[in-house]
Structure formats: structure tokens, C-alpha cells
Design a protein around this motif. Structure first.
Motif, PDB file in Angstrom:
ATOM      1  N   ASP A  85       0.809  -1.228   0.000  1.00 25.13           N
ATOM      2  CA  ASP A  85       0.000   0.000   0.000  1.00 25.13           C
ATOM      3  C   ASP A  85       0.842   1.279   0.000  1.00 25.13           C
ATOM      4  O   ASP A  85       0.304   2.364  -0.191  1.00 25.13           O
ATOM      5  N   ALA A  86       2.174   1.141   0.194  1.00 17.76           N
ATOM      6  CA  ALA A  86       3.045   2.329   0.119  1.00 17.76           C
ATOM      7  C   ALA A  86       3.923   2.295  -1.124  1.00 17.76           C
ATOM      8  O   ALA A  86       4.692   3.236  -1.377  1.00 17.76           O
ATOM      9  N   ALA A  87       3.811   1.215  -1.908  1.00 20.87           N
ATOM     10  CA  ALA A  87       4.775   0.985  -2.994  1.00 20.87           C
ATOM     11  C   ALA A  87       4.740   2.079  -4.064  1.00 20.87           C
ATOM     12  O   ALA A  87       5.788   2.503  -4.567  1.00 20.87           O
ATOM     13  N   MET A  88       3.541   2.581  -4.397  1.00 19.18           N
ATOM     14  CA  MET A  88       3.446   3.549  -5.497  1.00 19.18           C
ATOM     15  C   MET A  88       4.093   4.895  -5.147  1.00 19.18           C
ATOM     16  O   MET A  88       4.418   5.670  -6.042  1.00 19.18           O
ATOM     17  N   GLU A  89       4.296   5.133  -3.861  1.00 22.94           N
ATOM     18  CA  GLU A  89       4.990   6.369  -3.448  1.00 22.94           C
ATOM     19  C   GLU A  89       6.453   6.362  -3.908  1.00 22.94           C
ATOM     20  O   GLU A  89       7.111   7.398  -3.903  1.00 22.94           O
ATOM     21  N   SER A 165       0.552  -7.216  -9.892  1.00 22.05           N
ATOM     22  CA  SER A 165       0.394  -5.766 -10.087  1.00 22.05           C
ATOM     23  C   SER A 165       1.712  -5.039  -9.779  1.00 22.05           C
ATOM     24  O   SER A 165       2.621  -5.602  -9.143  1.00 22.05           O
ATOM     25  N   ILE A 166       1.775  -3.784 -10.183  1.00 16.00           N
ATOM     26  CA  ILE A 166       2.988  -2.988  -9.948  1.00 16.00           C
ATOM     27  C   ILE A 166       3.276  -2.839  -8.439  1.00 16.00           C
ATOM     28  O   ILE A 166       4.413  -3.088  -8.021  1.00 16.00           O
ATOM     29  N   PRO A 167       2.285  -2.498  -7.590  1.00 13.39           N
ATOM     30  CA  PRO A 167       2.603  -2.422  -6.148  1.00 13.39           C
ATOM     31  C   PRO A 167       3.093  -3.759  -5.589  1.00 13.39           C
ATOM     32  O   PRO A 167       4.007  -3.796  -4.764  1.00 13.39           O
ATOM     33  N   TYR A 168       2.495  -4.850  -6.065  1.00 15.47           N
ATOM     34  CA  TYR A 168       2.940  -6.165  -5.589  1.00 15.47           C
ATOM     35  C   TYR A 168       4.392  -6.409  -5.989  1.00 15.47           C
ATOM     36  O   TYR A 168       5.217  -6.857  -5.179  1.00 15.47           O
ATOM     37  N   LEU A 169       4.727  -6.096  -7.252  1.00 13.64           N
ATOM     38  CA  LEU A 169       6.094  -6.335  -7.738  1.00 13.64           C
ATOM     39  C   LEU A 169       7.112  -5.490  -6.964  1.00 13.64           C
ATOM     40  O   LEU A 169       8.154  -5.989  -6.544  1.00 13.64           O
ATOM     41  N   ILE A 170       6.789  -4.207  -6.761  1.00 17.86           N
ATOM     42  CA  ILE A 170       7.723  -3.332  -6.031  1.00 17.86           C
ATOM     43  C   ILE A 170       7.921  -3.854  -4.607  1.00 17.86           C
ATOM     44  O   ILE A 170       9.054  -3.961  -4.115  1.00 17.86           O
ATOM     45  N   SER A 171       6.813  -4.198  -3.967  1.00 15.09           N
ATOM     46  CA  SER A 171       6.906  -4.698  -2.596  1.00 15.09           C
ATOM     47  C   SER A 171       7.711  -6.000  -2.563  1.00 15.09           C
ATOM     48  O   SER A 171       8.640  -6.148  -1.756  1.00 15.09           O
ATOM     49  N   TYR A 172       7.396  -6.904  -3.467  1.00 12.46           N
ATOM     50  CA  TYR A 172       8.064  -8.214  -3.503  1.00 12.46           C
ATOM     51  C   TYR A 172       9.574  -8.056  -3.725  1.00 12.46           C
ATOM     52  O   TYR A 172      10.382  -8.596  -2.982  1.00 12.46           O
TER      53      TYR A 172
END
Ligand code: OAA
Ligand code: MG
Length: 228
Positions: A85-89, A165-172
Motif C-alpha cells: 500500500d506504500a509501494a506507489m509512493e 500488479s505494480i505495487p505487488y512487484l515493487i513490494s516483492y
């Protein structure tokens, strides 16, 4: 020092190019691969970047060079173990990218259980468009990406079809290694990958956002390696 360069010229930063594979079900299917339960990753060296005006060079050891059109996500702020939930930042913006692939080399690597570096990491294997700031793309999961070879449409995909999704990928990724400002994530190719030959012209774009053109040329075997 990376921070002294503008993100709009991210390809000059020498940062990581992190690629996601099999992130579209129909592409995994056309490659005969199972759907991934977890994201699949590989890296390209930052010297793989190529910009419009310079050619894509088919490596001398490759007989089957494939195009893969992909959405690139540019990291604008260091991301270490970030929640989804913070990844897109941490995203600065986007670029259209090609994950040029020596498909015959990749098949050999797969058979031998070897890494994909030769297949995916050669010089000019990562053509990129101009940088698109994130304010210009309200929802990166609602983009149409396309690719033509010599004017014929080969790939057309919707980023809403990504498996991860993009947030999932960034977080992962950020739980495995720290993503730095200037790193680029290639989010995987939709279906329709195929061969290009020397003198072919590739045109690709994100509909209504950006487009780019590249010529393909044949690389020659270095004399110093002959007979090795
Ligand atoms: O080589 C492959 O098919 C894996 C890959 O890069 C992708 O799915 O974009
Ligand atoms: Mg790819």
C-alpha cells in the motif's frame, strides 16, 4: 553520484534493470511455460539501454532475436521492504521498454539450467522511450502497449492483464533487495512475441502516451573470440 542527474534521463544513471518474466498468462502460454505462483525475475546490465537514434544490435551468437514490449516502472525513491500500500509512493514514472531476447540462446540456457544473461543481457537489449512522469499516467494498470514490425502489428496488450500488479512487484522485489532511485522494473511482455531480422524497423508505444522507433542491425563476431 546518481542523485545529481535528472530522472528524466534515467538511462544514463547506471542503475539496475530488473525484469519480470511470465507476468501475462497468454505470453506464458505461448512460451509453453506454467503460470508463475511467485514473480520470476532476472536482471539486465545498465549498459543494455539503447535510445532512439541508435540501433538494436542482434548478437553474433543469436539466430532468433525476439521482441517483447513491456511497461517500465521507474523508481524515484529508495524502496527497502515496502508494503504494497506504500509501494506507489516510490514510483517516479514510466517508460515503454523492449526486453529484446535471443530466444534460441534462452532455449539453450533453459535446457542446460543456465542463467539467461546471454539471452537477455546483451548490449542494446533494453531499448527505452522517453521518460513519462507518473502524473501523466493516472492508472498504470489501464494502458494499452503495442508493437509493430515494418508497420505490421505484432503485439497489443493491456496492462490490466498483468498477473502481479505494480505495487505487488515493487513490494516483492524490495523485500529481496533494495530498489534505488533510478532503477527500472520491466513488468513483463504480453503475447505476440516474435522474430526480427537485420534491417527490420520496430515501432512501439503506449497508446496516447509515447512511442518510439528502432532499427535492427546484425552484430559481427569479434575476431578475438574466433576459435575459442
Ligand atoms: O522470456 C520470457 O518470455 C520471459 C519474459 O521476459 C517475459 O515474460 O516478459
Ligand atoms: Mg520480458
Amino acid at each position: 553520484m546518481a542523485g545529481s542527474k535528472p530522472l528524466s534521463r534515467f538511462w544514463e544513471w547506471g542503475r539496475n534493470i530488473v525484469c519480470v518474466g511470465r507476468n501475462y498468462a497468454e505470453h506464458a502460454k505461448e512460451m509453453g511455460s506454467a503460470l508463475p505462483a511467485e514473480p520470476l525475475f532476472f536482471l539486465k546490465p545498465s549498459s543494455a539501454y539503447v535510445r532512439e537514434g541508435s540501433p538494436i544490435v542482434r548478437p553474433y551468437y543469436c539466430r532468433n532475436l525476439h521482441h517483447e514490449v513491456e511497461l517500465g516502472v521507474l523508481i524515484g525513491r529508495r524502496a527497502q521492504a515496502v508494503p504494497q500500500d506504500a509501494a506507489m509512493e516510490h514510483v517516479a514514472g514510466y517508460a515503454l521498454c523492449l526486453d529484446m531476447t535471443a530466444r534460441d540462446t534462452q532455449e539453450q540456457c533453459k535446457k542446460k539450467g543456465l542463467p539467461w544473461t546471454l539471452a537477455k543481457g546483451f548490449g542494446s537489449s533494453c531499448p527505452v522511450s522517453d521518460f513519462v512522469p507518473k502524473e501523466k499516467i493516472p492508472d498504470p494498470h489501464k494502458l494499452q502497449i503495442w508493437l509493430k514490425v515494418n508497420g505490421k502489428l505484432r503485439q497489443e496488450g493491456d496492462t490490466s492483464s498483468m498477473i502481479f500488479s505494480i505495487p505487488y512487484l515493487i513490494s516483492y522485489i524490495s523485500h529481496i533487495f533494495t530498489l534505488e532511485e533510478g532503477d527500472l522494473i520491466l513488468t513483463g511482455s504480453p503475447k505476440g512475441v516474435g522474430s526480427v531480422e537485420a534491417n527490420d524497423e520496430i515501432e512501439a508505444g503506449i497508446r496516447d502516451v509515447v512511442s518510439m522507433r528502432f532499427k535492427v542491425v546484425q552484430g559481427t563476431e569479434p575476431r578475438s573470440l574466433k576459435g575459442v
